[in-house]
Design a protein around this motif. Sequence first.
Motif, PDB file in Angstrom:
ATOM      1  N   LEU A 164      -8.975  -0.821  50.903  1.00  0.00           N
ATOM      2  CA  LEU A 164      -7.877  -1.700  51.308  1.00  0.00           C
ATOM      3  C   LEU A 164      -8.303  -2.737  52.346  1.00  0.00           C
ATOM      4  N   SER A 165      -9.373  -2.432  53.111  1.00  0.00           N
ATOM      5  CA  SER A 165      -9.809  -3.371  54.159  1.00  0.00           C
ATOM      6  C   SER A 165     -10.204  -4.724  53.561  1.00  0.00           C
ATOM      7  N   LEU A 166     -10.638  -4.733  52.289  1.00  0.00           N
ATOM      8  CA  LEU A 166     -11.081  -5.978  51.662  1.00  0.00           C
ATOM      9  C   LEU A 166      -9.909  -6.762  51.056  1.00  0.00           C
ATOM     10  N   SER A 167      -8.715  -6.137  51.052  1.00  0.00           N
ATOM     11  CA  SER A 167      -7.558  -6.814  50.464  1.00  0.00           C
ATOM     12  C   SER A 167      -6.962  -7.822  51.458  1.00  0.00           C
ATOM     13  N   PRO A 168      -6.580  -9.020  50.976  1.00  0.00           N
ATOM     14  CA  PRO A 168      -5.981  -9.999  51.897  1.00  0.00           C
ATOM     15  C   PRO A 168      -4.573  -9.599  52.336  1.00  0.00           C
ATOM     16  N   MET A 211     -10.934  -7.966  42.780  1.00  0.00           N
ATOM     17  CA  MET A 211     -11.968  -8.298  41.803  1.00  0.00           C
ATOM     18  C   MET A 211     -11.588  -9.592  41.064  1.00  0.00           C
ATOM     19  N   VAL A 212     -10.317  -9.676  40.638  1.00  0.00           N
ATOM     20  CA  VAL A 212      -9.832 -10.859  39.905  1.00  0.00           C
ATOM     21  C   VAL A 212      -9.957 -12.095  40.798  1.00  0.00           C
ATOM     22  N   ARG A 213      -9.555 -11.944  42.080  1.00  0.00           N
ATOM     23  CA  ARG A 213      -9.575 -13.066  43.037  1.00  0.00           C
ATOM     24  C   ARG A 213     -10.989 -13.599  43.233  1.00  0.00           C
ATOM     25  N   ARG A 214     -11.980 -12.707  43.252  1.00  0.00           N
ATOM     26  CA  ARG A 214     -13.362 -13.124  43.513  1.00  0.00           C
ATOM     27  C   ARG A 214     -13.969 -13.888  42.359  1.00  0.00           C
ATOM     28  N   PHE A 215     -13.463 -13.619  41.122  1.00  0.00           N
ATOM     29  CA  PHE A 215     -14.090 -14.250  39.965  1.00  0.00           C
ATOM     30  C   PHE A 215     -13.193 -15.291  39.314  1.00  0.00           C
ATOM     31  N   LYS A 216     -12.153 -15.711  40.053  1.00  0.00           N
ATOM     32  CA  LYS A 216     -11.267 -16.748  39.504  1.00  0.00           C
ATOM     33  C   LYS A 216     -11.951 -18.097  39.516  1.00  0.00           C
ATOM     34  N   ALA A 253      -4.874  -2.971  44.705  1.00  0.00           N
ATOM     35  CA  ALA A 253      -5.555  -3.834  45.681  1.00  0.00           C
ATOM     36  C   ALA A 253      -6.994  -4.085  45.228  1.00  0.00           C
ATOM     37  N   ALA A 254      -7.675  -3.035  44.745  1.00  0.00           N
ATOM     38  CA  ALA A 254      -9.074  -3.179  44.324  1.00  0.00           C
ATOM     39  C   ALA A 254      -9.179  -4.125  43.125  1.00  0.00           C
ATOM     40  N   CYS A 255      -8.259  -3.963  42.151  1.00  0.00           N
ATOM     41  CA  CYS A 255      -8.311  -4.803  40.936  1.00  0.00           C
ATOM     42  C   CYS A 255      -8.014  -6.260  41.272  1.00  0.00           C
ATOM     43  N   VAL A 260      -2.127   4.406  42.717  1.00  0.00           N
ATOM     44  CA  VAL A 260      -1.830   3.158  41.998  1.00  0.00           C
ATOM     45  C   VAL A 260      -1.901   1.971  42.974  1.00  0.00           C
ATOM     46  N   GLY A 261      -1.297   2.127  44.149  1.00  0.00           N
ATOM     47  CA  GLY A 261      -1.302   1.046  45.151  1.00  0.00           C
ATOM     48  C   GLY A 261      -2.718   0.691  45.585  1.00  0.00           C
TER      49      GLY A 261
END
Length: 234
Positions: A86-90, A229-234, A224-226, A219-220
């Motif tokens: 979660l620390s990596l989530s904005p 990942m999507v945000r980094r490769f957009k 955040a992890a998924c 799930v929560g």
Amino acid sequence: MVIPPPPRMPENGNYAPGPAIVNEPPSSFLIVMNITNIITQLLLGAVTCCAIITANFYLPFNGTAFSTHIYLCVIGYVVLMTQAILSLSPFTGWSNTFKHQDKKTIHLVMQIIGSILAITGSMIRIFNVAAHFQSAHGSLGILALIFTCLSLIGGVANLYSHRLGVDPKFIIIGHACFGCITIILPFLALIFAFDSNLYRGTFPQTANMAITFTVLALVGTLMAACLNMVRRFK
Ligand code: HEM
């Protein structure tokens, strides 16, 4: 503290062009994600409490090994490793003030400490039981232990991805996917622990609630992890 006066309107009515500071209302996506993050944090706390209460309840009967097993596994997996993700989530409030580089260091340190605690907690119980792979809980716990060790190696590969001669994107995606599986396994083990005769027999009223909290917290955390990942490769 002296509050500076507001800028005066120029004679012609137009301000000089410059970066405009607009207080836009937050988007509904941001609001939903922030609320999801807070609920996930609360659920993780509730799951931890359910497990720690069990550990304390059995301390006088089963000796310290069983309770230490629960303490170390839960603090390692449910407290530290989920917060490392979660620390990596904005959308995580406590880590928002850190720069990305600092977040990566925090992630690394929390993963290492969490893994050491979780591995120790699992090993204590493995050496403490006579027969292995006797329950879904135990089997998933051993699988989680193996994946945690492999995940640590993957994390180090991720750290040196630029030196390995492989596209870092693949290493990052591989590390994230492997990390997700690694966190799913102990959560499944925990769900079976709350579903066991031992837990249901001791706390029959809270077993279903503890299982629901564990599923939703997982799930929560995965969400955040998924998204990360999507945000980094957009
Ligand atoms: C994320 C948390 C947890 C993990 C990863 C975990 C992992 C493990 C592992 C690896 C074993 C040894 C299995 C074997 O040698 O076959 C084990 C055994 C055991 N654990 Fe846990 N555990 C966790 C939490 C709990 C909790 C909260 C309870 C109590 C409600 C519990 C109760 C037991 C019991 C009774 C055993 C021995 C019997 C069996 O294999 O089911 N564990 N656990």
